[in-house]
Design an enzyme around this catalytic site. Structure first.
Site, mmCIF file in Angstrom:
data_model
loop_
_atom_site.group_PDB
_atom_site.id
_atom_site.type_symbol
_atom_site.label_atom_id
_atom_site.label_comp_id
_atom_site.label_asym_id
_atom_site.label_seq_id
_atom_site.Cartn_x
_atom_site.Cartn_y
_atom_site.Cartn_z
ATOM 1 N N CYS A 1 0.816 -1.223 0.000
ATOM 2 C CA CYS A 1 0.000 0.000 0.000
ATOM 3 C C CYS A 1 0.850 1.274 0.000
ATOM 4 O O CYS A 1 0.315 2.368 -0.141
ATOM 5 C CB CYS A 1 -0.944 -0.022 1.194
ATOM 6 S SG CYS A 1 -1.886 -1.552 1.272
ATOM 7 N N ASN B 1 -10.236 -0.710 0.424
ATOM 8 C CA ASN B 1 -8.779 -0.593 0.364
ATOM 9 C C ASN B 1 -8.287 -1.233 -0.946
ATOM 10 O O ASN B 1 -8.327 -2.451 -1.098
ATOM 11 C CB ASN B 1 -8.203 -1.324 1.588
ATOM 12 C CG ASN B 1 -6.686 -1.337 1.626
ATOM 13 O OD1 ASN B 1 -6.031 -1.081 0.628
ATOM 14 N ND2 ASN B 1 -6.136 -1.652 2.789
ATOM 15 N N HIS C 1 -3.407 6.613 2.214
ATOM 16 C CA HIS C 1 -3.852 5.308 1.723
ATOM 17 C C HIS C 1 -5.208 5.005 2.359
ATOM 18 O O HIS C 1 -5.382 5.138 3.581
ATOM 19 C CB HIS C 1 -2.806 4.249 2.115
ATOM 20 C CG HIS C 1 -3.313 2.864 1.988
ATOM 21 N ND1 HIS C 1 -3.940 2.408 0.841
ATOM 22 C CD2 HIS C 1 -3.328 1.825 2.871
ATOM 23 C CE1 HIS C 1 -4.296 1.157 1.024
ATOM 24 N NE2 HIS C 1 -3.942 0.776 2.240
HETATM 25 O O1 UT7 Z 1 -3.669 -1.747 3.606
HETATM 26 C C1 UT7 Z 1 -2.959 -2.149 4.699
HETATM 27 C C2 UT7 Z 1 -3.338 -1.437 5.869
HETATM 28 N N1 UT7 Z 1 -4.391 -2.161 6.588
HETATM 29 C C3 UT7 Z 1 -4.978 -1.541 7.578
HETATM 30 O O2 UT7 Z 1 -4.666 -0.396 7.814
HETATM 31 C C4 UT7 Z 1 -5.978 -2.282 8.424
HETATM 32 C C5 UT7 Z 1 -5.865 -1.792 9.839
HETATM 33 N N2 UT7 Z 1 -6.836 -2.417 10.744
HETATM 34 C C6 UT7 Z 1 -8.141 -2.113 10.731
HETATM 35 O O3 UT7 Z 1 -8.595 -1.330 9.915
HETATM 36 C C7 UT7 Z 1 -9.014 -2.710 11.801
HETATM 37 O O4 UT7 Z 1 -8.217 -3.320 12.777
HETATM 38 C C8 UT7 Z 1 -10.053 -3.738 11.252
HETATM 39 C C9 UT7 Z 1 -11.111 -3.033 10.433
HETATM 40 C C10 UT7 Z 1 -9.363 -4.783 10.408
HETATM 41 C C11 UT7 Z 1 -10.737 -4.423 12.411
HETATM 42 O O5 UT7 Z 1 -11.381 -3.455 13.225
HETATM 43 P P1 UT7 Z 1 -11.194 -3.492 14.825
HETATM 44 O O6 UT7 Z 1 -11.994 -2.400 15.366
HETATM 45 O O7 UT7 Z 1 -9.718 -3.506 15.089
HETATM 46 O O8 UT7 Z 1 -11.882 -4.849 15.182
HETATM 47 P P2 UT7 Z 1 -11.262 -6.099 15.979
HETATM 48 O O9 UT7 Z 1 -10.317 -6.834 15.113
HETATM 49 O O10 UT7 Z 1 -10.814 -5.638 17.327
HETATM 50 O O11 UT7 Z 1 -12.551 -6.990 16.192
HETATM 51 C C12 UT7 Z 1 -13.600 -6.575 17.075
HETATM 52 C C13 UT7 Z 1 -14.682 -7.627 17.036
HETATM 53 C C14 UT7 Z 1 -14.163 -9.038 17.268
HETATM 54 O O12 UT7 Z 1 -15.150 -9.746 17.995
HETATM 55 P P3 UT7 Z 1 -14.993 -9.950 19.592
HETATM 56 O O13 UT7 Z 1 -13.698 -10.662 19.778
HETATM 57 O O14 UT7 Z 1 -14.972 -8.572 20.174
HETATM 58 O O15 UT7 Z 1 -16.186 -10.747 19.939
HETATM 59 C C15 UT7 Z 1 -14.085 -9.623 15.888
HETATM 60 O O16 UT7 Z 1 -14.217 -11.017 15.876
HETATM 61 O O17 UT7 Z 1 -15.303 -7.638 15.763
HETATM 62 C C16 UT7 Z 1 -15.263 -8.977 15.228
HETATM 63 N N3 UT7 Z 1 -15.152 -8.857 13.791
HETATM 64 C C17 UT7 Z 1 -16.207 -8.725 12.979
HETATM 65 N N4 UT7 Z 1 -17.524 -8.691 13.241
HETATM 66 C C18 UT7 Z 1 -18.349 -8.540 12.191
HETATM 67 C C19 UT7 Z 1 -14.006 -8.827 13.051
HETATM 68 N N5 UT7 Z 1 -14.327 -8.673 11.748
HETATM 69 C C20 UT7 Z 1 -15.675 -8.619 11.696
HETATM 70 C C21 UT7 Z 1 -16.599 -8.459 10.643
HETATM 71 N N6 UT7 Z 1 -17.918 -8.415 10.921
HETATM 72 N N7 UT7 Z 1 -16.205 -8.324 9.353
#
Ligand code: UT7
Length: 334
Positions: free
Chosen positions: A117, A290, A260
């Site tokens: 990216c 993305n 990005h």
């Molecule tokens: O291009 C390269 C650069 N990439 C990035 O910059 C990505 C950076 N990271 C992010 O944007 C975020 O970390 C994500 C969007 C990937 C995830 O968001 P988050 O707020 O960090 O969520 P999390 O991983 O802490 O997950 C929170 C909850 C979890 O459930 P529990 O453990 O709290 O019960 C996940 O299992 O959300 C759950 N979860 C989802 N729920 C519904 C994770 N993905 C999903 C989903 N739909 N798609």
């Protein structure tokens, strides 16, 4: 090679292309356990574009490049160099030469830059060095990626984020230098936080010498979202701040912030840390998700096309992602 004594790097024109197939959050909810509400709130993404099976990265890279060439009123034969930023090439040896053939840029050298990216920003910086040194006159820089073919469509934590696309910019040597300053950073110690790792599958080939050969494959894209998020919101503002300092500018000199397009929350957090008001953030994440190396040139092209970017505007552009890499460029738009 056509040497030039005009050492400035001027962005002459831009272009972009996205596939027609549009996947909504609702559609994704029928594939993995997710919802429009979760995706919208956590990322800002509503839809993403997916390349159809009968097309390749060269098709969208060609469309974006031809648009930029048309806008620049430049003949493909006038290009001296093509830099293709992609991590999803058609060929492991690189795809830039296929793009060169496709747009009939018969006089251009062409090579790929693999930097996920950050790829477009690093390619822009690389192109500017060839212009600053007087080596070349016209350079096409393309960011294109089709991560839809590398994500695990059963992994809800990553597949909801990515889409396909391509963006292009033509840089020309000029008395005006648009690229005021830049910074490129790498932290290979955290490479495992986001990768499409090579997976050697054991394959014993029967032969008289009893040699054991391995055949490589690639795994799905794997990402530790939380760690990548923390990395982005801490390193990107630092890099922009340092870059501004290097060119004697302050964050309130910034007219537009083009990051990005990874997550709307990241864009907002970076702007907050730099005290940049939200109305200066260029964002199209809602429509495309993305698109990796393509996200910045698509956003730049759309902002320019919409008449947002004016002569004299200062644009802070930063890419970040796998590597881990992050790179900033400060542009004065002419
Ligand atoms: O291009 C390269 C650069 N990439 C990035 O910059 C990505 C950076 N990271 C992010 O944007 C975020 O970390 C994500 C969007 C990937 C995830 O968001 P988050 O707020 O960090 O969520 P999390 O991983 O802490 O997950 C929170 C909850 C979890 O459930 P529990 O453990 O709290 O019960 C996940 O299992 O959300 C759950 N979860 C989802 N729920 C519904 C994770 N993905 C999903 C989903 N739909 N798609």
């Amino acid at each position: 090679m056509k040497p030039s004594n005009l050492a400035g790097a001027h962005i002459l024109a831009t272009g972009s292309a996205v596939p027609d197939i549009c996947i909504s959050n609702e559609t994704l909810s029928s594939i993995v356990n997710t919802s429009d509400e979760w995706i919208s709130n956590r990322t800002g993404i509503k839809t993403r574009r997916i390349l159809p099976a009968n097309q390749s990265i060269i098709d969208i890279a060609t469309r974006a490049s031809c648009q930029a060439l048309n806008k620049a009123d430049l003949n493909p034969e006038e290009l001296d160099l093509i830099i293709l930023a992609t991590s999803t090439p058609n060929d492991l040896f690189g795809s830039a030469s296929q793009l060169q053939a496709s747009i009939k840029a018969t006089n251009a050298a062409a090579f790929d830059i693999t930097a996920a990216c950050s790829g477009f920003v690093i390619s822009l910086i690389t192109a500017s060095q060839f212009l600053n040194s007087g080596s070349y006159k016209n350079i096409l820089v393309v960011g294109a990626d089709i991560l839809s073919r590398w994500v695990d469509w059963s992994d809800r934590s990553s597949c909801i984020l990515f889409g396909d696309g391509a963006g292009a910019a033509i840089l020309q040597s000029n008395i005006n230098n648009d690229i005021l300053g830049f910074q490129i950073n790498t932290n290979g110690l955290d490479a495992n936080q986001l990768s499409i790792a090579s997976k050697a599958s054991e394959e014993i080939v029967c032969n008289p010498a009893k040699l054991k050969f391995m055949h490589s494959h690639y795994d799905y894209l794997r990402m530790n979202g939380k760690e990548v998020y923390k990395f982005a919101v801490s390193r990107v503002p630092e890099s922009i701040r340092q870059c501004l300092k290097d060119v004697n500018l302050l964050s309130n000199d910034i007219s537009w912030l083009i990051l990005h397009q990874a997550n709307q929350r990241i864009l907002n957090a970076v702007a907050d840390k730099l005290d940049i008001p939200k109305n200066k953030i260029i964002s199209n994440i809602q429509s495309y998700g993305n698109t990796s190396a393509a996200s910045i040139p698509i956003a730049l092209h759309e902002a320019f096309d919409a008449g947002k970017i004016m002569n004299g505007d200062i644009i802070a552009i930063a890419g970040f992602g796998a590597g881990l890499t992050w790179a900033t460029v400060i542009i004065k738009w002419h």
